[in-house]
Design a protein around this motif. Structure first.
Motif, short mmCIF file in Angstrom:
data_model
loop_
_atom_site.label_atom_id
_atom_site.label_comp_id
_atom_site.label_asym_id
_atom_site.label_seq_id
_atom_site.Cartn_x
_atom_site.Cartn_y
_atom_site.Cartn_z
N UNK A 139 0.80 -1.21 0.00
CA UNK A 139 0.00 0.00 0.00
C UNK A 139 0.83 1.26 0.00
N UNK A 140 0.16 2.35 0.29
CA UNK A 140 0.78 3.65 0.32
C UNK A 140 0.11 4.41 1.45
N UNK A 141 0.84 5.22 2.13
CA UNK A 141 0.33 5.92 3.30
C UNK A 141 -0.71 6.98 3.02
N UNK A 142 -1.78 6.61 2.34
CA UNK A 142 -2.86 7.56 2.10
C UNK A 142 -2.55 8.58 1.03
N UNK A 143 -1.59 8.29 0.16
CA UNK A 143 -1.17 9.26 -0.86
C UNK A 143 -2.16 9.41 -2.00
N UNK A 147 -9.49 8.66 -4.06
CA UNK A 147 -10.39 7.57 -3.68
C UNK A 147 -10.10 7.09 -2.28
N UNK A 148 -11.10 6.54 -1.64
CA UNK A 148 -10.97 6.08 -0.26
C UNK A 148 -10.74 4.57 -0.22
N UNK A 158 -5.32 7.10 6.10
CA UNK A 158 -3.86 7.01 6.15
C UNK A 158 -3.25 5.86 5.39
N UNK A 159 -4.03 5.13 4.59
CA UNK A 159 -3.46 4.05 3.79
C UNK A 159 -4.35 3.80 2.57
N UNK A 160 -3.73 3.43 1.48
CA UNK A 160 -4.42 3.07 0.24
C UNK A 160 -3.72 1.86 -0.36
#
Length: 190
Positions: A139-143, A147-148, A158-160
């Motif tokens: 994942x990625x830290x909410x970057x 989209x949610x 805080x994560x995607x």
């Protein structure tokens, strides 16, 4: 007479080039959220994730890259939904992915999943094997702000999920009627 033939031939060539351009398909990278570490565990029966993706290029969803780690010898289930999350049912497409460590590219061109720019699609993930832990999606830290990420109808901050989507923005394009009429006139001039 020769001028007329040259003019007709030039018109036919120009229109033919236009038709070739209209009929050709172009698969382009649409949205991407490259992974930067954090993993989302995918379990078989209780940890379901759904990542919203904002479509930027109209066309058919042609492919998807996902980034796996901690893969166990079992499969994960991936789905595509239309509209914002959370979805309990109504997947447009679903398929089983053999979880392996690294990047997995899914060719989705046979599914004919058409989306318009500005529309939201949702990528859904769950495990499908006997082990409790299937794998982890990097994942990625909410970057990815477009989209949610959802888990069981709860928005996760805080994560995607890390992903890349590919759109075929030329599939099914046909020439408009005016061009067909010009082609007919050009051929009649020959």
């Amino acid at each position: 007479m020769i001028e007329r033939l040259i003019l007709s031939a030039a018109l036919a060539v120009a229109l033919g080039a236009g038709f070739a351009g209209a009929a050709s398909a172009a698969v382009v990278t649409d949205q991407q959220n490259l992974p930067a570490g954090a993993g989302l565990n995918i379990h078989t029966d209780f940890m379901h994730w759904q990542q919203e993706v904002l479509v930027g290029v109209s066309g058919e969803l042609a492919g998807l890259d996902l980034f796996y780690e901690h893969a166990q010898p079992q499969d994960s289930m991936t789905c595509v939904y239309r509209g914002e999350g959370w979805h309990d049912n109504g997947a447009l497409a679903q398929w089983v992915v053999a979880a392996v460590n690294g990047t997995i590219h899914l060719d989705l061109s046979a599914w004919n999943l058409a989306f318009s720019a500005g529309e939201t699609l949702v990528l859904g993930f769950t495990g499908s094997g006997p082990l409790s832990l299937c794998c982890a999606l990097k994942g990625n830290g909410g970057a990815y702000g477009a989209g949610k990420l959802w888990s069981w109808n709860v928005e996760q901050d805080g994560i995607d999920v890390g992903f890349v989507t590919y759109m075929d923005n030329g599939k099914g394009t046909v020439p408009e009627p005016a061009s067909l009429g010009l082609l007919g006139l050009g051929l009649a001039g020959l």
